[in-house]
Design an enzyme around this catalytic site. Sequence first.
Site, PDB file in Angstrom:
ATOM      1  N   CYS A   1     -19.689  -4.202   0.938  1.00  0.00           N
ATOM      2  CA  CYS A   1     -19.335  -3.049   1.777  1.00  0.00           C
ATOM      3  C   CYS A   1     -19.424  -3.398   3.262  1.00  0.00           C
ATOM      4  O   CYS A   1     -18.566  -3.005   4.039  1.00  0.00           O
ATOM      5  CB  CYS A   1     -20.286  -1.874   1.522  1.00  0.00           C
ATOM      6  SG  CYS A   1     -20.721  -1.593  -0.184  1.00  0.00           S
ATOM      7  N   ASP A   2     -20.460  -4.121   3.651  1.00  0.00           N
ATOM      8  CA  ASP A   2     -20.768  -4.259   5.083  1.00  0.00           C
ATOM      9  C   ASP A   2     -20.662  -5.672   5.644  1.00  0.00           C
ATOM     10  O   ASP A   2     -20.802  -5.862   6.853  1.00  0.00           O
ATOM     11  CB  ASP A   2     -22.201  -3.740   5.348  1.00  0.00           C
ATOM     12  CG  ASP A   2     -22.356  -2.281   4.942  1.00  0.00           C
ATOM     13  OD1 ASP A   2     -21.380  -1.531   5.098  1.00  0.00           O
ATOM     14  OD2 ASP A   2     -23.429  -1.907   4.451  1.00  0.00           O
TER      15      ASP A   2
ATOM     16  N   CYS B   1     -25.558  -3.769   0.574  1.00  0.00           N
ATOM     17  CA  CYS B   1     -24.280  -4.077  -0.077  1.00  0.00           C
ATOM     18  C   CYS B   1     -23.441  -5.018   0.782  1.00  0.00           C
ATOM     19  O   CYS B   1     -22.828  -4.582   1.766  1.00  0.00           O
ATOM     20  CB  CYS B   1     -23.524  -2.774  -0.346  1.00  0.00           C
ATOM     21  SG  CYS B   1     -21.864  -3.047  -0.973  1.00  0.00           S
TER      22      CYS B   1
END
Length: 313
Positions: free
Chosen positions: A138-139, A135
């Site tokens: 997200c990261d 993701c």
Amino acid sequence: MSDAQYDVVIIGGGPAGMTAGLYASRAKLKTVLIEKGLMGGQMMTTTTVENWPGYPGGIGGPELMMRFQEHCVEFGLETDYGTIEKVIDNGATKTVVVDGKEVTCKAIIVATGAVPRKLGAEGEAALVGKGISYCATCDGAFFREVPIAVIGGGDTAVEEAIFLTRFASKVTLVHRRDELRATKILQERAIANEKIEIAWDSVIDSLESNNMGLTGAVLKNVKTGETSSIPLEGMFVAVGVTPTTGFLDGLVETTEDGYIKAGEDTKTSVAGIFAAGDNRTTILRQVSTAVGDGAVAALMSERHIGDLEHQAK
Ligand code: NAP
């Protein structure tokens, strides 16, 4: 969740499930939507949705999903959280087992979507959170001014590669063929982006790491057999998705890949169970198609319940 019998239980709170919820509640069917994680599904990890009509310039995935949720709650949709353990077909009624509790209903809409597929490289699991991610939203921000790779050639991979150039010093897009699957506009943007290098005809042969995490990868050219090692601190795997249908345990017919066999009418092989969104056999998996499926599945549920009532007279 109340103990009363529902008309419709919707499993999954992504665009398909929430739209089904909106339509079913608006049709005055007693409906509950059950989500196991975060309401919004895959859209919650999507930075910008550019092809949802009505939002020139795009809209953030989480913002769009927040609006979806507000909208269906406005029509009285009941929502709850829980993991579905089992679905039982009793004929005219269905039973959904949620965290050990039984909920009965007349129709079920399965809108469980899909989850990112793993690459299958040796050592991959141990490096998740230590360089490997599924993701970018997200990261991505953890990888500032370091070299990273994105694996895959579809819309997700190319979108993520472009997004990740905000942070990384260089993004190597590793694709197993000499042509990207992603839509043309994304291809053009990736090719024009100076921070993106595309490793064509290439796959990950092996991962390199030390006790801190990922340090690189060996790429293999599938045409020439040549291998080359590249330094990496991050790797984003975007090689497609796997439908979330295992919990149905063979109750409805699926393809070998696990997609529920259902056409545009969203009917599955079991009367009263409908499939909407990314988890069914379809030629396009987008927010717009998931939304269409959700609306159709709600209508089909309403008709199914009408038929049951007619038969009972
Ligand atoms: P996808 O379209 O299935 O693409 C998966 C990519 O990974 C393909 O390029 C495939 O290569 C590659 N791949 C598969 N298995 C691999 C393996 N073992 N090793 C290396 N590469 C592998 O998946 P997606 O990109 O996640 O998209 C899923 C769906 O969501 C699609 O329908 C897509 O259009 C949609 N989506 C749309 C948008 C948008 O409209 N903005 C954004 C994201 C996703 P091949 O090409 O050789 O098969």
